[in-house]
Design an enzyme around this catalytic site. Structure first.
Site, PDB file in Angstrom:
ATOM      1  N   LEU A 287       0.826  -1.206   0.000  1.00 17.78           N
ATOM      2  CA  LEU A 287       0.000   0.000   0.000  1.00 17.78           C
ATOM      3  C   LEU A 287       0.859   1.254   0.000  1.00 17.78           C
ATOM      4  CD1 LEU A 287      -2.647  -1.074   2.632  1.00 17.78           C
ATOM      5  CD2 LEU A 287      -3.112  -0.540   0.242  1.00 17.78           C
ATOM      6  N   GLY A 288       1.961   1.221   0.754  1.00 20.62           N
ATOM      7  CA  GLY A 288       2.798   2.410   0.849  1.00 20.62           C
ATOM      8  C   GLY A 288       4.064   2.134   1.627  1.00 20.62           C
TER       9      GLY A 288
ATOM     10  N   GLY B 281       7.039   4.333   3.924  1.00 26.62           N
ATOM     11  CA  GLY B 281       7.485   5.570   4.543  1.00 26.62           C
ATOM     12  C   GLY B 281       8.947   5.468   4.919  1.00 26.62           C
ATOM     13  N   GLY B 282       9.380   6.364   5.774  1.00 28.36           N
ATOM     14  CA  GLY B 282      10.770   6.390   6.183  1.00 28.36           C
ATOM     15  C   GLY B 282      11.174   5.226   7.056  1.00 28.36           C
TER      16      GLY B 282
ATOM     17  N   LYS C 141       1.358  -3.182   8.998  1.00 32.12           N
ATOM     18  CA  LYS C 141       2.470  -2.227   9.061  1.00 32.12           C
ATOM     19  C   LYS C 141       3.696  -2.955   9.585  1.00 32.12           C
ATOM     20  CE  LYS C 141       3.828   2.212  11.050  1.00 32.12           C
ATOM     21  NZ  LYS C 141       3.345   3.361  11.845  1.00 32.12           N
TER      22      LYS C 141
ATOM     23  N   ASP D 228       3.854  12.429  12.709  1.00 32.38           N
ATOM     24  CA  ASP D 228       4.005  12.276  11.259  1.00 32.38           C
ATOM     25  C   ASP D 228       2.686  12.483  10.519  1.00 32.38           C
ATOM     26  OD1 ASP D 228       5.416  11.728   8.922  1.00 32.38           O
ATOM     27  OD2 ASP D 228       5.054   9.586   9.049  1.00 32.38           O
TER      28      ASP D 228
END
Length: 135
Positions: free
Chosen positions: A18-19, A21-22, A41, A131
């Site tokens: 889905l995505g 991040g850092g 996650k 964030d």
């Protein structure tokens, strides 16, 4: 450690990314027994400090009871590191939506109010989200 579509994590089968991040990736996954779609996650880092931070995040988020905060439903072992299981929210992210749609003033205020209410709920319980972004 890295993950791929079709990989099994406990009762969950990874569907698609889905995505990213850092610090983490979020995958769409399916619970193989219940046939429920979820988001998973997973941290990039296997560092114990980062893993403990994710566990604290998961515990805190699981304790929240607010319609504008996603509840953590489970914690799973992902190659020795914790992964948070959350409800899967379908649809575009706010930043993607805003590329092609200009909300009315009332729509923008409603979205902003929902965000502020969720963040306010967390702040009242001593939690600070570090964030927040439209993505």
């Amino acid at each position: 450690m890295w993950l791929s579509s079709g990989q099994q994590i406990g009762h969950y089968s990874l569907d698609y990314l889905l995505g990213r991040g850092g610090m983490a990736e979020v995958w769409a996954a399916t619970h193989q027994i219940l046939r429920v779609k979820v988001a998973l996650k997973v941290l990039f880092s296997g560092h114990p400090v980062m893993q403990e931070r994710l566990l604290r995040e998961g515990r805190a988020q699981a304790a929240m009871d607010h319609p504008n905060i996603l509840p953590v439903r489970d914690i799973v072992n992902v190659n020795g590191a914790p992964g948070l299981v959350l409800p899967l929210i379908e649809g575009p992210s706010l930043d993607t939506l805003l590329e092609s749609y200009r909300p009315t003033r009332d729509e923008a205020v409603a979205v902003f109010q929902a965000i502020v209410e969720g963040v306010g709920h967390a702040h009242e319980r001593g939690l600070i989200h570090r964030d927040l972004k439209p993505g």
